[in-house]
Design a protein around this motif. Sequence first.
Motif, PDB file in Angstrom:
ATOM      1  N   ALA A 182       0.841  -1.198   0.000  1.00  0.00           N
ATOM      2  CA  ALA A 182       0.000   0.000   0.000  1.00  0.00           C
ATOM      3  C   ALA A 182       0.878   1.250   0.000  1.00  0.00           C
ATOM      4  N   LYS A 183       1.966   1.216   0.777  1.00  0.00           N
ATOM      5  CA  LYS A 183       2.886   2.354   0.790  1.00  0.00           C
ATOM      6  C   LYS A 183       3.522   2.530  -0.578  1.00  0.00           C
ATOM      7  N   LYS A 184       3.925   1.407  -1.199  1.00  0.00           N
ATOM      8  CA  LYS A 184       4.538   1.487  -2.521  1.00  0.00           C
ATOM      9  C   LYS A 184       3.552   2.015  -3.556  1.00  0.00           C
ATOM     10  N   ASP A 185       2.288   1.626  -3.426  1.00  0.00           N
ATOM     11  CA  ASP A 185       1.272   2.077  -4.376  1.00  0.00           C
ATOM     12  C   ASP A 185       1.064   3.580  -4.296  1.00  0.00           C
ATOM     13  N   ASN A 186       1.356   4.174  -3.156  1.00  0.00           N
ATOM     14  CA  ASN A 186       1.163   5.607  -2.967  1.00  0.00           C
ATOM     15  C   ASN A 186       2.438   6.405  -3.215  1.00  0.00           C
ATOM     16  N   THR A 246      27.757  15.695 -10.031  1.00  0.00           N
ATOM     17  CA  THR A 246      28.379  15.613  -8.713  1.00  0.00           C
ATOM     18  C   THR A 246      27.673  14.647  -7.769  1.00  0.00           C
ATOM     19  N   GLU A 247      26.351  14.560  -7.852  1.00  0.00           N
ATOM     20  CA  GLU A 247      25.605  13.668  -6.969  1.00  0.00           C
ATOM     21  C   GLU A 247      24.385  13.112  -7.684  1.00  0.00           C
ATOM     22  N   LYS A 248      23.964  11.924  -7.239  1.00  0.00           N
ATOM     23  CA  LYS A 248      22.776  11.305  -7.823  1.00  0.00           C
ATOM     24  C   LYS A 248      22.039  10.562  -6.714  1.00  0.00           C
ATOM     25  N   LYS A 249      20.721  10.771  -6.626  1.00  0.00           N
ATOM     26  CA  LYS A 249      19.902  10.095  -5.618  1.00  0.00           C
ATOM     27  C   LYS A 249      18.544   9.744  -6.219  1.00  0.00           C
ATOM     28  N   THR A 250      18.040   8.576  -5.844  1.00  0.00           N
ATOM     29  CA  THR A 250      16.679   8.191  -6.210  1.00  0.00           C
ATOM     30  C   THR A 250      15.831   8.335  -4.960  1.00  0.00           C
ATOM     31  N   VAL A 251      14.730   9.070  -5.100  1.00  0.00           N
ATOM     32  CA  VAL A 251      13.901   9.446  -3.960  1.00  0.00           C
ATOM     33  C   VAL A 251      12.475   8.941  -4.177  1.00  0.00           C
ATOM     34  N   ASP A 252      11.874   8.394  -3.125  1.00  0.00           N
ATOM     35  CA  ASP A 252      10.456   8.038  -3.161  1.00  0.00           C
ATOM     36  C   ASP A 252       9.649   9.236  -2.699  1.00  0.00           C
ATOM     37  N   VAL A 253       8.678   9.642  -3.498  1.00  0.00           N
ATOM     38  CA  VAL A 253       7.815  10.766  -3.141  1.00  0.00           C
ATOM     39  C   VAL A 253       6.354  10.330  -3.239  1.00  0.00           C
ATOM     40  N   PRO A 254       5.487  10.930  -2.418  1.00  0.00           N
ATOM     41  CA  PRO A 254       4.057  10.589  -2.489  1.00  0.00           C
ATOM     42  C   PRO A 254       3.473  11.001  -3.835  1.00  0.00           C
ATOM     43  N   LYS A 255       2.649  10.131  -4.416  1.00  0.00           N
ATOM     44  CA  LYS A 255       2.025  10.427  -5.714  1.00  0.00           C
ATOM     45  C   LYS A 255       1.266  11.745  -5.678  1.00  0.00           C
ATOM     46  N   LYS A 256       0.542  11.993  -4.604  1.00  0.00           N
ATOM     47  CA  LYS A 256      -0.308  13.185  -4.529  1.00  0.00           C
ATOM     48  C   LYS A 256       0.498  14.475  -4.510  1.00  0.00           C
ATOM     49  N   LYS A 257       1.705  14.437  -3.960  1.00  0.00           N
ATOM     50  CA  LYS A 257       2.528  15.646  -3.859  1.00  0.00           C
ATOM     51  C   LYS A 257       3.752  15.547  -4.762  1.00  0.00           C
ATOM     52  N   ALA A 258       3.627  14.853  -5.859  1.00  0.00           N
ATOM     53  CA  ALA A 258       4.772  14.547  -6.704  1.00  0.00           C
ATOM     54  C   ALA A 258       5.145  15.719  -7.601  1.00  0.00           C
ATOM     55  N   THR A 259       5.961  16.622  -7.063  1.00  0.00           N
ATOM     56  CA  THR A 259       6.530  17.708  -7.854  1.00  0.00           C
ATOM     57  C   THR A 259       8.054  17.581  -7.803  1.00  0.00           C
ATOM     58  N   VAL A 260       8.708  18.263  -8.703  1.00  0.00           N
ATOM     59  CA  VAL A 260      10.168  18.267  -8.714  1.00  0.00           C
ATOM     60  C   VAL A 260      10.692  18.726  -7.355  1.00  0.00           C
ATOM     61  N   ASN A 265       6.501  11.922 -12.558  1.00  0.00           N
ATOM     62  CA  ASN A 265       5.920  10.585 -12.610  1.00  0.00           C
ATOM     63  C   ASN A 265       6.971   9.562 -12.211  1.00  0.00           C
ATOM     64  N   ASN A 266       6.516   8.337 -11.986  1.00  0.00           N
ATOM     65  CA  ASN A 266       7.413   7.260 -11.596  1.00  0.00           C
ATOM     66  C   ASN A 266       8.531   7.097 -12.632  1.00  0.00           C
ATOM     67  N   LYS A 267       9.742   6.953 -12.121  1.00  0.00           N
ATOM     68  CA  LYS A 267      10.968   6.734 -12.909  1.00  0.00           C
ATOM     69  C   LYS A 267      11.395   7.940 -13.733  1.00  0.00           C
ATOM     70  N   ASP A 268      10.868   9.126 -13.435  1.00  0.00           N
ATOM     71  CA  ASP A 268      11.353  10.337 -14.098  1.00  0.00           C
ATOM     72  C   ASP A 268      12.782  10.613 -13.655  1.00  0.00           C
ATOM     73  N   LYS A 269      13.498  11.329 -14.512  1.00  0.00           N
ATOM     74  CA  LYS A 269      14.874  11.722 -14.211  1.00  0.00           C
ATOM     75  C   LYS A 269      14.953  13.247 -14.256  1.00  0.00           C
ATOM     76  N   VAL A 270      15.386  13.819 -13.137  1.00  0.00           N
ATOM     77  CA  VAL A 270      15.502  15.272 -13.006  1.00  0.00           C
ATOM     78  C   VAL A 270      16.973  15.609 -12.811  1.00  0.00           C
ATOM     79  N   LYS A 271      17.478  16.549 -13.626  1.00  0.00           N
ATOM     80  CA  LYS A 271      18.875  16.960 -13.498  1.00  0.00           C
ATOM     81  C   LYS A 271      18.932  18.458 -13.247  1.00  0.00           C
TER      82      LYS A 271
END
Length: 131
Positions: free
Chosen positions: A33-37, A52-66, A118-124
């Motif tokens: 359920a947590k993963k689904d959200n 210089t740095e790279k991180k993958t972050v889990d963010v809530p779907k409802k508040k998913a902004t850059v 969205n899921n698996k987006d890449k932001v640089k």
Amino acid sequence: MKKNKNKLSIIFVVVAFFTFTLAGCQNNQSKNAKKDNQIAVTYTLKDNKKDTEKKTVDVPKKKATVMTGLKKAWKVQSSKGFITSIDGKKQNPKKKVYWTYTLNGKYAKKGADQQKVNNKDKVKFTLAKMK
């Protein structure tokens, strides 16, 4: 009497087995359920031409902004939706050095606080001199 003890032991083992099995299922359901959200977004920081740095972050779907994921990964300062500092690395308007960002390789058209991800987006994010 021995038969009763054996029966009780078997009943106890069976009940314990089902109790632990069901508890494990409930735990997996709450994790799912947590993963689904949540969605996973990968952020990269670039200083001029060097990543210089790279991180993958889990963010809530409802508040998913850059901005949501960026703030989860690093200390961020912003003004009116524009990033002014990430992890202590500040822009310098006098030298025309600013933070800009791309989303999946394309320059963004919205501020980081308004741009949805969205899921698996890449932001640089790149700190570089603007011409």
